[in-house]
Design a protein around this motif. Sequence first.
Motif, mmCIF file in Angstrom:
data_model
loop_
_atom_site.group_PDB
_atom_site.id
_atom_site.type_symbol
_atom_site.label_atom_id
_atom_site.label_comp_id
_atom_site.label_asym_id
_atom_site.label_seq_id
_atom_site.Cartn_x
_atom_site.Cartn_y
_atom_site.Cartn_z
ATOM 1 N N THR A 66 -22.782 -18.199 5.235
ATOM 2 C CA THR A 66 -21.578 -18.402 4.437
ATOM 3 C C THR A 66 -20.521 -17.403 4.880
ATOM 4 N N TYR A 67 -19.386 -17.920 5.343
ATOM 5 C CA TYR A 67 -18.281 -17.093 5.805
ATOM 6 C C TYR A 67 -17.183 -17.073 4.738
ATOM 7 N N TYR A 68 -16.781 -15.853 4.387
ATOM 8 C CA TYR A 68 -15.695 -15.655 3.437
ATOM 9 C C TYR A 68 -14.444 -15.256 4.225
ATOM 10 N N PHE A 69 -13.290 -15.771 3.805
ATOM 11 C CA PHE A 69 -12.061 -15.546 4.559
ATOM 12 C C PHE A 69 -10.977 -14.940 3.675
ATOM 13 N N TYR A 70 -10.135 -14.127 4.321
ATOM 14 C CA TYR A 70 -9.021 -13.479 3.631
ATOM 15 C C TYR A 70 -7.923 -13.227 4.645
ATOM 16 N N THR A 71 -6.681 -13.544 4.290
ATOM 17 C CA THR A 71 -5.553 -13.213 5.157
ATOM 18 C C THR A 71 -4.796 -12.029 4.569
ATOM 19 N N MET A 72 -4.427 -11.112 5.442
ATOM 20 C CA MET A 72 -3.655 -9.935 5.054
ATOM 21 C C MET A 72 -2.279 -10.057 5.701
ATOM 22 N N ALA A 73 -1.243 -10.213 4.883
ATOM 23 C CA ALA A 73 0.113 -10.397 5.382
ATOM 24 C C ALA A 73 0.806 -9.047 5.566
ATOM 25 N N ALA A 74 1.749 -9.002 6.515
ATOM 26 C CA ALA A 74 2.564 -7.814 6.753
ATOM 27 C C ALA A 74 4.027 -8.228 6.851
ATOM 28 N N ASP A 75 4.926 -7.331 6.420
ATOM 29 C CA ASP A 75 6.344 -7.627 6.579
ATOM 30 C C ASP A 75 6.917 -6.826 7.750
ATOM 31 N N GLU A 76 8.215 -6.963 7.979
ATOM 32 C CA GLU A 76 8.846 -6.400 9.169
ATOM 33 C C GLU A 76 8.926 -4.880 9.149
ATOM 34 N N VAL A 77 8.771 -4.252 7.982
ATOM 35 C CA VAL A 77 8.839 -2.785 7.935
ATOM 36 C C VAL A 77 7.469 -2.161 7.746
ATOM 37 N N GLY A 78 6.399 -2.967 7.824
ATOM 38 C CA GLY A 78 5.060 -2.401 7.806
ATOM 39 C C GLY A 78 4.377 -2.333 6.462
ATOM 40 N N ASN A 79 4.899 -3.034 5.447
ATOM 41 C CA ASN A 79 4.157 -3.150 4.192
ATOM 42 C C ASN A 79 3.038 -4.167 4.377
ATOM 43 N N PHE A 80 1.806 -3.771 4.067
ATOM 44 C CA PHE A 80 0.657 -4.642 4.232
ATOM 45 C C PHE A 80 0.096 -5.061 2.875
ATOM 46 N N GLU A 81 -0.326 -6.296 2.819
ATOM 47 C CA GLU A 81 -1.046 -6.787 1.661
ATOM 48 C C GLU A 81 -2.332 -5.971 1.495
ATOM 49 N N ALA A 82 -2.837 -5.913 0.277
ATOM 50 C CA ALA A 82 -4.041 -5.133 0.002
ATOM 51 C C ALA A 82 -5.211 -5.605 0.860
ATOM 52 N N ALA A 83 -6.110 -4.692 1.186
ATOM 53 C CA ALA A 83 -7.291 -5.009 1.980
ATOM 54 C C ALA A 83 -8.213 -5.948 1.204
ATOM 55 N N PRO A 84 -9.010 -6.738 1.919
ATOM 56 C CA PRO A 84 -9.881 -7.705 1.232
ATOM 57 C C PRO A 84 -10.974 -7.023 0.421
ATOM 58 N N GLU A 85 -11.364 -7.698 -0.640
ATOM 59 C CA GLU A 85 -12.486 -7.253 -1.457
ATOM 60 C C GLU A 85 -13.113 -8.470 -2.120
ATOM 61 N N GLY A 86 -14.298 -8.299 -2.647
ATOM 62 C CA GLY A 86 -14.974 -9.410 -3.304
ATOM 63 C C GLY A 86 -15.219 -10.561 -2.358
ATOM 64 N N ASP A 87 -14.940 -11.776 -2.832
ATOM 65 C CA ASP A 87 -15.182 -12.977 -2.044
ATOM 66 C C ASP A 87 -13.939 -13.479 -1.317
#
Length: 360
Positions: free
Chosen positions: A233-254
């Motif tokens: 079972t593969y769990y997937f998560y995308t982490m988005a970034a903007d042009e000034v380097g703000n990153f979405e939170a790191a993956p956790e859970g499922d």
Amino acid sequence: IVGGPADTWGRAWSADEFSDDNFRVRLELSADAPARDFYLDWVAVQVTYNRSPAAPINQAPAGDSFTASGNPSFAWSAFSDPDPGDTQIALQVQLRTEPGTYDGAGSADSGPVDGAADAYTPEAWDLESGAYCWHARVQDSSGAANAWSEYSADTCFSVDRIAPASSATSPEYANGASIPVDWTAGDNAGGSGLSGVVLWYRLDDGAWTDSGMTQPGSSGSFDFVPPGGTDGTYYFYTMAADEVGNFEAAPEGDGDDSTVYDTTPPASQAVPPAGPIGEAPIAVPWTAEDALSGIATDGVPLRYSYNRAEYVDGPTDTGTSATFEIDPSGGGGTYFFYTVATDSAGNVEAPPEGPDGDGC
């Protein structure tokens, strides 16, 4: 005209007054001393004046730029003063909201800061996301009233401290060479804009891993190839970034979504009763199993042959065990049976070799 009982001849002159041919010295008869004669031989005049330093030219943050810092660094051109020997001894930076004023809500002021630097970084402005304008001035070492330069021209920029958001979707089951993972992303209103997304995955109860796959834009699809073709079972998560380097939170859970990756066919078996059987119907018990995705709905068909003739389709069933009941429409003789199971990922069991199937 200068001079008089209370005038000690001190006067401030502007540079323009020196250059317009109106600078002169003369004596006049005073009413306080009408009997005296005055003669002008020569007059020594010492003139001291200061020219203000040039207004700085803003460099960073540049106009219409974005920064992720709540305490951005401000930089401007090198100190320039038309008077030889004058050096910079102080600086001052002011900031306002856009729109706004330099003494209004949301404004900030460094106050005079000693030093010859051509940059300034506040320590505790902690600007919120939004639009701002700034200007700066510098002070020369003359000590004169006009030692400060004019403020530089306003430069407006934006602070973006809000991370973008994204989500991923994947199929419930997959058995091909890759797993399609669709994604969408968006940035906050007034933000710096999306740079792209990174795909993360987790296998079963393992750790989250950066897949190394990135895509720009606001939507797309990854073709994720399971490392080594490993089922699970593969769990997937995308982490988005903007042009000034703000990153979405790191993956956790499922994460955002998951896919059961199953490339192993299921197994099944029909277990016909030992003959001879003297009455209809023929009860044919069967079992099936699949380790990952499970047996598909109506995924167990029964096939049978009469006296080793060509196999024909019989009924289908769901689950992992049950009993088929077959009407021996061919009459007396030998009936051969087998089942071919299909799992939820679409893997199909291979039929048994030989004409006898699973048994007779």
